[in-house]
Design an enzyme around this catalytic site. Structure first.
Site, PDB file in Angstrom:
ATOM      1  N   ASN A  43       2.648  -5.207   0.066  1.00 18.15           N
ATOM      2  CA  ASN A  43       3.402  -5.710   1.211  1.00 18.15           C
ATOM      3  C   ASN A  43       2.884  -7.116   1.461  1.00 18.15           C
ATOM      4  OD1 ASN A  43       4.558  -6.306   3.645  1.00 18.15           O
ATOM      5  ND2 ASN A  43       3.337  -4.857   4.843  1.00 18.15           N
TER       6      ASN A  43
ATOM      7  N   LYS B 273       3.962  -9.389   3.406  1.00 12.56           N
ATOM      8  CA  LYS B 273       4.117  -9.885   4.777  1.00 12.56           C
ATOM      9  C   LYS B 273       4.673 -11.322   4.734  1.00 12.56           C
ATOM     10  CE  LYS B 273       0.542  -6.682   6.057  1.00 12.56           C
ATOM     11  NZ  LYS B 273      -0.512  -6.289   6.975  1.00 12.56           N
TER      12      LYS B 273
ATOM     13  N   HIS C 287       7.122  -0.889   9.841  1.00 11.43           N
ATOM     14  CA  HIS C 287       5.728  -1.315   9.728  1.00 11.43           C
ATOM     15  C   HIS C 287       5.161  -1.561  11.132  1.00 11.43           C
ATOM     16  CE1 HIS C 287       2.218  -3.769   8.893  1.00 11.43           C
ATOM     17  NE2 HIS C 287       2.217  -3.197   7.699  1.00 11.43           N
TER      18      HIS C 287
ATOM     19  N   GLU D 101       3.444  -3.846  12.327  1.00 13.71           N
ATOM     20  CA  GLU D 101       3.617  -5.222  12.822  1.00 13.71           C
ATOM     21  C   GLU D 101       5.029  -5.415  13.375  1.00 13.71           C
ATOM     22  OE1 GLU D 101       2.289  -7.152   9.261  1.00 13.71           O
ATOM     23  OE2 GLU D 101       0.257  -6.436   9.658  1.00 13.71           O
TER      24      GLU D 101
ATOM     25  N   GLU E 267      -0.211   4.610   7.849  1.00 16.26           N
ATOM     26  CA  GLU E 267      -0.982   3.389   8.060  1.00 16.26           C
ATOM     27  C   GLU E 267      -1.597   3.387   9.456  1.00 16.26           C
ATOM     28  OE1 GLU E 267       0.300   0.133   5.126  1.00 16.26           O
ATOM     29  OE2 GLU E 267       1.369  -0.165   6.982  1.00 16.26           O
TER      30      GLU E 267
ATOM     31  N   GLY F  60      -5.338  -4.794   8.049  1.00 14.72           N
ATOM     32  CA  GLY F  60      -5.800  -6.187   8.086  1.00 14.72           C
ATOM     33  C   GLY F  60      -7.123  -6.375   8.798  1.00 14.72           C
TER      34      GLY F  60
ATOM     35  N   SER G  45      -6.122  -1.753   4.709  1.00 12.98           N
ATOM     36  CA  SER G  45      -7.325  -2.277   4.049  1.00 12.98           C
ATOM     37  C   SER G  45      -7.675  -1.542   2.757  1.00 12.98           C
ATOM     38  CB  SER G  45      -8.519  -2.289   5.013  1.00 12.98           C
ATOM     39  OG  SER G  45      -8.233  -3.113   6.126  1.00 12.98           O
TER      40      SER G  45
END
Ligand code: PGA
Length: 253
Positions: free
Chosen positions: A13, A15, A98, A100, A170, A176, A216
């Site tokens: 991904n 991003k 996701h 985010e 996730e 991250g 991560s």
């Protein structure tokens, strides 16, 4: 439950990273490194990178995905991209929900469900993301949170369409941050998600559904995470931006 019933999918991904030029160069470099992969290799890239990425991946075992899809077929949705547009551009996978998107772009369980159905209607493979925040984990409601997210995301999705659904677990606190869930934590929650799918669709569908871990995952911890019976792959952010690191993860997939 036997891992042999389902595909291992290692998906990057990217991003908001990589220009179209950088994307093409990256894929040209990566392709020979992952050519002998035993798992499905996917790169989910920014929308503007899609044509360059699809062209660079042609004739390789790298599949291209998008990072989002709109739930409407077409219409007055300035800035959005439909499932038809993705398919026409050569996209096979799409990340949906996701954290985010949920955190910064007001994505809800309901819009995740609408996007999932829009993607499946066009035969895209949907990588549906679920996961608890640190507060939810500390409150002891991880199982409830991911179960609810999974159930709402799959409302109205048929057992037949589940062959095109991948769930990515996730934990938000691991994305991250360099903090990875332990392999036991990842396995436990992926197992909870599999039980939810079994409750909705039966054991056969649950056994056949790919459930990834993301947060991560890197070249050092991938082997341990991917060895777990309920972890069928990874959704990888930071480590998918380096060909060497991503290759190590693919080799463990
Ligand atoms: P990360 O991101 O690997 O950089 O933690 C994973 C993701 O957001 O999918």
């Amino acid at each position: 439950m036997d891992k042999n019933f389902r595909r291992t999918v290692i998906a990057g991904n990217w991003k908001m990273n990589m220009t179209p030029t950088a994307a093409a160069a990256f894929i040209k470099e990566l392709a020979p490194m992952v050519a002998d992969a035993d798992c499905d290799v996917v790169l989910c890239v920014p929308a503007i990178d899609i044509p360059a990425a699809v062209a660079a991946a042609e004739g390789t075992n790298i599949h291209i995905g998008a990072e989002n899809v709109h739930f409407a077929e077409s219409g007055a949705y300035t800035g959005e991209i439909s499932a038809d547009m993705l398919v026409d551009a050569g996209v096979e996978y799409v990340i949906i929900g996701h954290s985010e998107r949920r955190q910064y772009f007001a994505e809800t369980d309901e819009t995740v469900n609408a996007r999932t159905k829009a993607a499946l209607a066009k035969n895209l493979k949907a990588i549906v993301c679920v996961g608890e925040t640190l507060t939810q984990r500390e409150q002891g409601i991880t199982a409830e949170t991911v179960s609810l997210q999974t159930k709402i995301a799959l409302l109205g999705v048929s057992a037949e369409d589940m062959k095109n659904v991948i769930i990515a677990y996730e934990p938000v606190w691991a994305i991250g941050t360099g903090k990875t869930a332990t392999s036991d934590q990842a396995d436990e929650v992926c197992g909870i998600i599999r039980d939810v799918i079994a409750g909705l669709y039966g054991e056969c569908v649950a056994k056949a559904t790919t459930i990834q871990y993301g947060g991560s995952m890197n070249a050092k911890n991938a082997e341990e995470l991917l060895s777990k019976v309920n972890v069928d792959g990874g959704l990888i952010g930071g480590a998918s931006l380096k060909t060497a690191d991503f290759t190590v993860i693919v080799k463990n997939g």
